[in-house]
Enzyme design. Structure first.
Site, PDB file in Angstrom:
ATOM      1  N   ASP A  10      94.695 -42.166  47.732  1.00  0.00           N
ATOM      2  CA  ASP A  10      95.027 -43.298  48.604  1.00  0.00           C
ATOM      3  C   ASP A  10      94.784 -44.588  47.816  1.00  0.00           C
ATOM      4  OD1 ASP A  10      94.825 -45.335  50.660  1.00  0.00           O
ATOM      5  OD2 ASP A  10      94.588 -43.686  52.095  1.00  0.00           O
ATOM      6  N   THR A  58     109.311 -57.618  49.837  1.00  0.00           N
ATOM      7  CA  THR A  58     110.546 -57.546  50.622  1.00  0.00           C
ATOM      8  C   THR A  58     111.031 -58.932  51.037  1.00  0.00           C
ATOM      9  OG1 THR A  58     111.364 -56.899  52.818  1.00  0.00           O
ATOM     10  CG2 THR A  58     109.010 -57.080  52.597  1.00  0.00           C
ATOM     11  N   ASP A  59     112.333 -59.054  51.236  1.00  0.00           N
ATOM     12  CA  ASP A  59     112.876 -60.323  51.749  1.00  0.00           C
ATOM     13  C   ASP A  59     112.423 -60.589  53.186  1.00  0.00           C
ATOM     14  OD1 ASP A  59     114.410 -58.357  53.010  1.00  0.00           O
ATOM     15  OD2 ASP A  59     116.354 -59.198  52.431  1.00  0.00           O
ATOM     16  N   GLU A  60     111.887 -59.539  53.850  1.00  0.00           N
ATOM     17  CA  GLU A  60     111.488 -59.709  55.255  1.00  0.00           C
ATOM     18  C   GLU A  60     110.311 -60.673  55.402  1.00  0.00           C
ATOM     19  OE1 GLU A  60     111.599 -56.132  57.648  1.00  0.00           O
ATOM     20  OE2 GLU A  60     112.987 -55.187  56.259  1.00  0.00           O
ATOM     21  N   TYR A 112     105.140 -55.170  60.123  1.00  0.00           N
ATOM     22  CA  TYR A 112     105.420 -54.740  58.749  1.00  0.00           C
ATOM     23  C   TYR A 112     105.540 -55.938  57.817  1.00  0.00           C
ATOM     24  CZ  TYR A 112     108.381 -53.551  54.735  1.00  0.00           C
ATOM     25  OH  TYR A 112     108.911 -53.460  53.459  1.00  0.00           O
ATOM     26  N   LYS A 143     103.220 -57.224  54.615  1.00  0.00           N
ATOM     27  CA  LYS A 143     103.749 -57.409  53.251  1.00  0.00           C
ATOM     28  C   LYS A 143     103.521 -58.852  52.798  1.00  0.00           C
ATOM     29  CE  LYS A 143     105.787 -54.837  50.977  1.00  0.00           C
ATOM     30  NZ  LYS A 143     105.313 -53.831  49.972  1.00  0.00           N
ATOM     31  N   PRO A 203     122.493 -44.251  67.210  1.00  0.00           N
ATOM     32  CA  PRO A 203     121.875 -45.308  68.019  1.00  0.00           C
ATOM     33  C   PRO A 203     121.894 -46.677  67.336  1.00  0.00           C
ATOM     34  CG  PRO A 203     120.176 -43.973  66.969  1.00  0.00           C
ATOM     35  CD  PRO A 203     121.485 -43.390  66.546  1.00  0.00           C
TER      36      PRO A 203
END
Ligand code: NAD
Ligand code: TYD
Length: 359
Positions: free
Chosen positions: A61, A135-137, A161, A165, A216
């Site tokens: 981990d 991430t771009d998020e 999330y 990040k 979906p």
């Protein structure tokens, strides 16, 4: 011989990166893949490199200080490429804690150990580099059809999330600013390609379509993502690790903006084009499977990256147009149907039922 510690190498992007690097550099490099093998980790992805003398897997981990310390004590690590993370937005909405543990505290542990191992009285050992795969998020969402995320766009995450990040990015930034820790942060858009776990849009739709299950689509289906073929991303990370100026952030984007409904439609069309008339799954597939379901909470409207800086400074550009990448991806999933069957057994069924029960 350079030695890489790759975390999360049994996941989607990590395993593609390891396969790319060992193919490119052969015996010039050694890779230690550290992964705790969560639901998203799959050593089957790395079968082709398993026996190589310059590839080693360690099950641990990233939050485990002793395990990371031991790797640095017994190997002269030159590069850390940090992929390991909880990576799925929908899961983060249901259970944010594990995202903070792995993405924030795990990253802190990793940079602490790397900093200590690389530090000297004069600064740092030469030619060391840590790459934070982000991430771009972290930039939040673009509200209309215009504009892009730049490296200077303010950090404004919305989901648990992306908040985790962003927190990790800020810790890495603090280490770069405070201690001159030799690092880069890369922020990429949505990846797609072989070995992606079928909780994410593209492999989930491929798998459902082949099995005649509903497709979906959240909300209106008009949300936009900027798709990046995973091998193009692997090339960018390699380049940043070698040539990125320490302390810099690089956006990595695909110039492939698509609405979700366009993606789902293209998947159905490509499957119908590709599958032979005699394939038992072909008759399952039709546009009627598209089902609009309840929207994701806080669903970011649009992501679009301007990869201008990485192009200007390092000469990287996305090479794979979506029309080509989606064919390669679908061909891979069709050739590897057993891989899909194996990863969708057991826990995946439980996840799918819980996640989509009211949709
Ligand atoms: P993934 O979920 O497919 O793989 C994550 C891997 O990390 C798995 O092998 C898992 O076992 C391992 N892992 C999770 N927790 C761990 C822990 N505590 N210790 C050690 N290993 C652990 O993710 P991915 O899609 O390959 O994403 C890789 C990285 O790229 C992540 O950091 C993600 O935030 C980032 N990213 C992904 C995308 C994308 O489109 N997939 C886009 C932008 C950024
Ligand atoms: P996803 O692959 O989860 O990536 P991210 O949320 O990190 O961008 O989702 C991509 C887009 O597809 C996102 O707008 C949500 C949408 N989506 C659906 O419409 N249906 C689904 O079943 C999934 C998993 C995603």
């Amino acid at each position: 011989m350079r030695t890489y510690l790759v975390t999360g190498g049994a996941g989607f992007i990590g395993s593609n990166f390891i396969l790319y690097m060992l193919e490119k550099y052969k015996q010039e490099i050694k890779i230690i893949n550290l992964d705790s093998l969560t639901y998203a980790g799959n050593l089957e992805n790395l079968k082709s490199v398993e026996g190589l003398s310059n590839y080693q897997f360690v099950k641990a981990d990233i939050c485990d200080k002793e395990a990371i310390n031991q790797i640095f004590e017994t190997n002269a690590i030159d590069r850390v490429i940090h992929f390991a993370a909880e990576s799925h937005v929908d899961r983060s909405i249901r259970n944010p804690e594990v995202f903070v543990n792995t993405n924030v505290l795990g990253t802190l542990n990793l940079i602490n150990v790397a900093k200590q191992a690389w530090e000297t009285k004069e600064g740092y050992l030469p030619d060391k580099k840590y790459v934070q795969v982000s991430t771009d998020e972290v930039y939040g969402a673009l509200e209309g059809d215009e504009g892009y995320f730049y490296e200077t766009t303010p950090i404004d995450p919305h989901s648990p999330y992306s908040a985790s990040k962003a927190s990790a990015d800020l810790l890495v930034k603090a280490y770069m600013d405070t201690y001159h820790f030799p690092a880069n942060i890369t922020r990429c858009s949505n990846n797609y390609g072989p070995y992606q776990f079928p909780e994410k849009l593209i492999p989930l739709m491929i798998n459902n379509a082949l099995n005649g299950k509903n497709l979906p689509v959240y909300g209106t289906g008009k949300n936009v993502r900027d798709w990046l073929y995973v091998m193009d991303h692997a090339k960018a990370i390699d380049l940043v690790a070698e040539k990125g100026k320490s302390g810099q952030v690089y956006n990595v984007g695909g110039h492939n903006e698509k609405r979700n409904i366009e993606i789902v439609t293209m998947i159905i069309d490509t499957l119908l084009e590709t599958l032979s008339k005699s394939d038992e799954h072909r008759s399952n597939i039709s546009h009627d499977l598209i089902t609009y379901v309840e929207d994701r909470k806080g669903h970011d409207f649009r992501y679009a990256i301007a990869p201008d800086k990485i192009k200007a400074e390092l000469g990287w550009e996305p090479e794979t147009p979506f029309s080509e990448g989606i064919k390669l991806t679908i061909a891979w999933y069709l050739k590897n149907r057993e891989w899909m069957e194996r990863v969708t057994k057991g826990d995946y069924q439980k996840y799918y039922e819980e996640m989509y029960q009211n949709k």
